[in-house]
Every structure is written in C-alpha cells, then in structure tokens.
Write a protein that holds these residues in place. Structure first.
Motif, PDB file in Angstrom:
ATOM      1  N   ALA A  18      29.758  34.422   8.453  1.00  0.00           N
ATOM      2  CA  ALA A  18      30.295  35.724   8.064  1.00  0.00           C
ATOM      3  C   ALA A  18      29.246  36.771   8.402  1.00  0.00           C
ATOM      4  CB  ALA A  18      30.606  35.752   6.574  1.00  0.00           C
ATOM      5  N   VAL A  19      29.694  37.946   8.823  1.00  0.00           N
ATOM      6  CA  VAL A  19      28.763  39.052   9.074  1.00  0.00           C
ATOM      7  C   VAL A  19      29.248  40.293   8.331  1.00  0.00           C
ATOM      8  CG1 VAL A  19      28.037  38.223  11.352  1.00  0.00           C
ATOM      9  CG2 VAL A  19      29.944  39.830  11.189  1.00  0.00           C
ATOM     10  N   ASP A  20      28.296  41.057   7.867  1.00  0.00           N
ATOM     11  CA  ASP A  20      28.585  42.371   7.275  1.00  0.00           C
ATOM     12  C   ASP A  20      27.510  43.309   7.845  1.00  0.00           C
ATOM     13  OD1 ASP A  20      29.216  44.595   5.828  1.00  0.00           O
ATOM     14  OD2 ASP A  20      28.842  43.705   3.856  1.00  0.00           O
ATOM     15  N   ASP A  21      27.610  43.522   9.148  1.00  0.00           N
ATOM     16  CA  ASP A  21      26.581  44.281   9.869  1.00  0.00           C
ATOM     17  C   ASP A  21      26.782  45.785   9.711  1.00  0.00           C
ATOM     18  OD1 ASP A  21      25.679  41.826  10.718  1.00  0.00           O
ATOM     19  OD2 ASP A  21      26.595  41.968  12.710  1.00  0.00           O
ATOM     20  N   GLU A  22      25.720  46.519  10.036  1.00  0.00           N
ATOM     21  CA  GLU A  22      25.811  47.979   9.980  1.00  0.00           C
ATOM     22  C   GLU A  22      26.379  48.517  11.289  1.00  0.00           C
ATOM     23  OE1 GLU A  22      21.885  48.877   7.194  1.00  0.00           O
ATOM     24  OE2 GLU A  22      21.933  49.490   9.296  1.00  0.00           O
ATOM     25  N   LEU A  23      27.219  49.511  11.150  1.00  0.00           N
ATOM     26  CA  LEU A  23      27.792  50.199  12.301  1.00  0.00           C
ATOM     27  C   LEU A  23      27.101  51.557  12.367  1.00  0.00           C
ATOM     28  CD1 LEU A  23      30.121  49.268  14.099  1.00  0.00           C
ATOM     29  CD2 LEU A  23      31.691  50.413  12.546  1.00  0.00           C
ATOM     30  N   GLY A  66      32.953  40.528   9.600  1.00  0.00           N
ATOM     31  CA  GLY A  66      33.712  39.557  10.381  1.00  0.00           C
ATOM     32  C   GLY A  66      33.529  38.110   9.985  1.00  0.00           C
ATOM     33  N   LEU A  67      34.410  37.327  10.574  1.00  0.00           N
ATOM     34  CA  LEU A  67      34.417  35.881  10.389  1.00  0.00           C
ATOM     35  C   LEU A  67      34.223  35.251  11.760  1.00  0.00           C
ATOM     36  CD1 LEU A  67      35.285  33.292   8.706  1.00  0.00           C
ATOM     37  CD2 LEU A  67      37.608  33.814   9.449  1.00  0.00           C
ATOM     38  N   LEU A  68      33.348  34.261  11.839  1.00  0.00           N
ATOM     39  CA  LEU A  68      33.099  33.586  13.106  1.00  0.00           C
ATOM     40  C   LEU A  68      33.234  32.080  12.892  1.00  0.00           C
ATOM     41  CD1 LEU A  68      30.589  35.754  12.340  1.00  0.00           C
ATOM     42  CD2 LEU A  68      30.234  35.555  14.777  1.00  0.00           C
ATOM     43  N   VAL A  69      33.932  31.429  13.781  1.00  0.00           N
ATOM     44  CA  VAL A  69      34.111  29.981  13.670  1.00  0.00           C
ATOM     45  C   VAL A  69      33.776  29.340  15.007  1.00  0.00           C
ATOM     46  CG1 VAL A  69      35.721  28.130  13.112  1.00  0.00           C
ATOM     47  CG2 VAL A  69      36.031  30.376  12.066  1.00  0.00           C
ATOM     48  N   CYS A 128      35.139  31.720  17.828  1.00  0.00           N
ATOM     49  CA  CYS A 128      36.400  32.423  17.631  1.00  0.00           C
ATOM     50  C   CYS A 128      36.090  33.467  16.554  1.00  0.00           C
ATOM     51  CB  CYS A 128      37.443  31.415  17.152  1.00  0.00           C
ATOM     52  SG  CYS A 128      38.999  32.157  16.681  1.00  0.00           S
ATOM     53  N   THR A 129      36.297  34.750  16.849  1.00  0.00           N
ATOM     54  CA  THR A 129      35.871  35.787  15.898  1.00  0.00           C
ATOM     55  C   THR A 129      36.998  36.723  15.486  1.00  0.00           C
ATOM     56  OG1 THR A 129      35.242  37.527  17.487  1.00  0.00           O
ATOM     57  CG2 THR A 129      33.608  35.813  17.053  1.00  0.00           C
ATOM     58  N   ILE A 130      36.874  37.199  14.276  1.00  0.00           N
ATOM     59  CA  ILE A 130      37.759  38.229  13.722  1.00  0.00           C
ATOM     60  C   ILE A 130      36.824  39.287  13.153  1.00  0.00           C
ATOM     61  CG2 ILE A 130      39.409  38.770  11.887  1.00  0.00           C
ATOM     62  CD1 ILE A 130      40.276  35.834  12.007  1.00  0.00           C
ATOM     63  N   LEU A 131      36.938  40.518  13.658  1.00  0.00           N
ATOM     64  CA  LEU A 131      35.994  41.559  13.246  1.00  0.00           C
ATOM     65  C   LEU A 131      36.740  42.810  12.787  1.00  0.00           C
ATOM     66  CD1 LEU A 131      32.888  42.200  13.302  1.00  0.00           C
ATOM     67  CD2 LEU A 131      33.269  43.208  15.550  1.00  0.00           C
ATOM     68  N   GLY A 170      37.348  56.122   6.432  1.00  0.00           N
ATOM     69  CA  GLY A 170      38.560  55.641   5.770  1.00  0.00           C
ATOM     70  C   GLY A 170      39.463  54.821   6.684  1.00  0.00           C
ATOM     71  N   SER A 171      39.170  54.792   7.971  1.00  0.00           N
ATOM     72  CA  SER A 171      39.994  54.034   8.913  1.00  0.00           C
ATOM     73  C   SER A 171      39.304  52.721   9.286  1.00  0.00           C
ATOM     74  CB  SER A 171      40.227  54.853  10.186  1.00  0.00           C
ATOM     75  OG  SER A 171      40.891  56.061   9.890  1.00  0.00           O
ATOM     76  N   THR A 172      40.094  51.763   9.748  1.00  0.00           N
ATOM     77  CA  THR A 172      39.513  50.506  10.226  1.00  0.00           C
ATOM     78  C   THR A 172      40.119  50.117  11.577  1.00  0.00           C
ATOM     79  OG1 THR A 172      41.187  49.022   9.248  1.00  0.00           O
ATOM     80  CG2 THR A 172      39.325  49.647   7.838  1.00  0.00           C
ATOM     81  N   LEU A 173      39.373  49.349  12.306  1.00  0.00           N
ATOM     82  CA  LEU A 173      39.837  48.801  13.584  1.00  0.00           C
ATOM     83  C   LEU A 173      39.669  47.283  13.529  1.00  0.00           C
ATOM     84  CD1 LEU A 173      38.376  50.918  16.517  1.00  0.00           C
ATOM     85  CD2 LEU A 173      40.780  50.332  16.152  1.00  0.00           C
ATOM     86  N   VAL A 174      40.649  46.557  14.022  1.00  0.00           N
ATOM     87  CA  VAL A 174      40.579  45.097  14.025  1.00  0.00           C
ATOM     88  C   VAL A 174      40.367  44.613  15.459  1.00  0.00           C
ATOM     89  CG1 VAL A 174      41.754  42.966  13.357  1.00  0.00           C
ATOM     90  CG2 VAL A 174      42.179  45.081  12.068  1.00  0.00           C
ATOM     91  N   VAL A 175      39.242  43.923  15.660  1.00  0.00           N
ATOM     92  CA  VAL A 175      38.852  43.454  16.990  1.00  0.00           C
ATOM     93  C   VAL A 175      38.736  41.929  16.938  1.00  0.00           C
ATOM     94  CG1 VAL A 175      37.054  43.564  18.755  1.00  0.00           C
ATOM     95  CG2 VAL A 175      37.541  45.585  17.372  1.00  0.00           C
ATOM     96  N   ASP A 176      39.536  41.242  17.709  1.00  0.00           N
ATOM     97  CA  ASP A 176      39.542  39.779  17.667  1.00  0.00           C
ATOM     98  C   ASP A 176      39.255  39.186  19.035  1.00  0.00           C
ATOM     99  OD1 ASP A 176      40.353  40.083  15.079  1.00  0.00           O
ATOM    100  OD2 ASP A 176      42.389  39.340  15.377  1.00  0.00           O
TER     101      ASP A 176
END
Ligand SMILES: *[C@@H]1O[C@H](CO)[C@@H](O)[C@H](O)[C@H]1NC(C)=O
Ligand SMILES: *[C@@H]1O[C@H](CO)[C@@H](O)[C@H](O)[C@H]1NC(C)=O
Ligand SMILES: *[C@@H]1O[C@H](CO)[C@@H](O)[C@H](O)[C@H]1NC(C)=O
Ligand SMILES: *[C@@H]1O[C@H](CO)[C@@H](O)[C@H](O)[C@H]1NC(C)=O
Length: 166
Positions: A57-62, A78-81, A92-95, A106-112
């Motif tokens: 799992a990552v909780d990196d700074e943007l 994100g989640l990385l497997v 395989c990643t979900i970010l 307040g917005s999010t982007l989903v990058v897989d």
C-alpha cells in the motif's frame, strides 16, 4: 441541412466540447523509516515465484514540483499486487490521486494499470479510468517515470496525466 451534414455538425460540436487537461505532478515516496509512506506484505514462495501474491500500500505525497518543499497538492494512495508469475517486478496497481489543495481540491483521479519495475527506465503508462468532482467521467492516460536519484529512503516520480472529461 441534410441529416448527414447535421450529424457531422453535432459530432464536431461534441468533439470540441471534450478538452484534454494535462497535469504535471510529482509523487514523493518515503519507503523507509518513521515517516514511511509505503507498507508491504510478502507472500510465501509459490511455484517458481518468490513474490507472487505480495501486496503493498502507498500513501505518497503529491506535489507540484520535484523538490520536497514544493507546493503540496494531496496524496497518491494506492494498492499494489505482485500478479505476474514470471516477472517478480511486475505489479498490478490501483492508484487514487486525492487532491486536497490547488484548483482540483476535493477531486480525485483513478489511475489503474501495470507497473513493471524492471522496465528499464521507460515511462510507465497507466489508464485513467475515472474520477470524482472536477474529474467526473474522466478518461485518459498517465505516464510516470522515476525522477532524479533516489536517496536511501526516498524516491520521486514524475507524472504526466492527460485527462478528458466527457
Ligand atoms: C518525520 O517527520 C517529522 C515531521 O515532519 C520530522 O520531524 C521527523 O524528523 C521525520 N522523521 C524521519 C525519520 O525522517
Ligand atoms: C518453473 O521452472 C521450471 C524450470 O525452469 C519450468 O520448467 C517450469 O515451466 C516453470 N513453471 C512455471 C509455472 O513457470
Ligand atoms: C480544500 O477543500 C476543503 C473542503 O472544501 C477545505 O476545507 C479546504 O480548506 C480546502 N483547502 C485548500 C487549501 O483550499
Ligand atoms: C541514509 O540515510 C541516513 C539518514 O538520513 C544517512 O545518515 C545516511 O548517510 C544515508 N546513507 C546513504 C548511503 O546515503
């Protein structure tokens, strides 16, 4: 106006309405120490693979820039497997890019997508599969590559995200 021409005209209008936004961001990751932004759980060896099934799992700074002091924009969560039996460095990643400052607050982007850590430095391409807030109905792609030289506890990634909203 003929129907055919009308259809063409409408298509042209629709085309013009979809604008592509280019985001240039930096992901700041700390992989060791008290302020680590990553965690991983290693699976036992299976078959020929020593890492298949490992998760992280990552909780990196943007941030806006590559400098650790540049404007903080939010998190890259994100989640990385490890999901490739033959390539231990392929993930395989979900970010989720979670904006808490700047114009996208307040917005999010989903990058897989797939990240091959052994890809020889080539930019990693992943799909933008959606978003929320300002990024509702987003689609597009992102390119990510390692920026500069990692320290013994941190690494910075440069990310270009091209997003189109319907
Ligand atoms: C962790 O972050 C805190 C607050 O920014 C800082 O004071 C501390 O030195 C950091 N610790 C390490 C090991 O980097
Ligand atoms: C595991 O390695 C052996 C020897 O290299 C090979 O014959 C076999 O096909 C491999 N199995 C898998 C599932 O890749
Ligand atoms: C971001 O949005 C939240 C929720 O609307 C708000 O509380 C916060 O002050 C905003 N942050 C900035 C830096 O504008
Ligand atoms: C690794 O990081 C520690 C703490 O920041 C530092 O003292 C040490 O010199 C670093 N080692 C290398 C090889 O960069």
């Amino acid at each position: 106006m003929s129907l055919c021409l009308l259809a063409f005209f409408l298509a042209a209008v629709t085309e013009a309405a979809a604008t592509t936004t280019h985001l240039h961001l930096y992901i700041h990751e700390t992989f060791m120490g008290a302020n680590a932004t990553t965690a991983s759980l290693n699976a036992g060896a299976i078959g020929n693979s020593s890492s298949f099934g490992s998760v992280g799992a990552v909780d990196d700074e943007l941030r806006e820039g590559s400098d650790a002091a540049s404007r903080y924009l939010g998190r890259a969560e994100g989640l990385l497997v490890q999901a490739d039996l033959r390539n231990p460095s392929a993930l395989c990643t979900i970010l989720n890019l979670v904006f808490t400052d700047g114009v996208y607050n307040g917005s999010t982007l989903v990058v897989d997508g797939r990240v091959d850590g052994g890809g020889g430095g080539a930019a990693v391409e992943r799909a933008v599969v959606g978003g929320t807030g300002r990024f509702r109905r987003a689609r597009g792609y992102s390119l990510m590559s390692k920026f500069g030289n990692p320290t013994n506890s941190t690494v910075v990634f440069e990310m270009d995200v091209y997003v189109t909203m319907d």
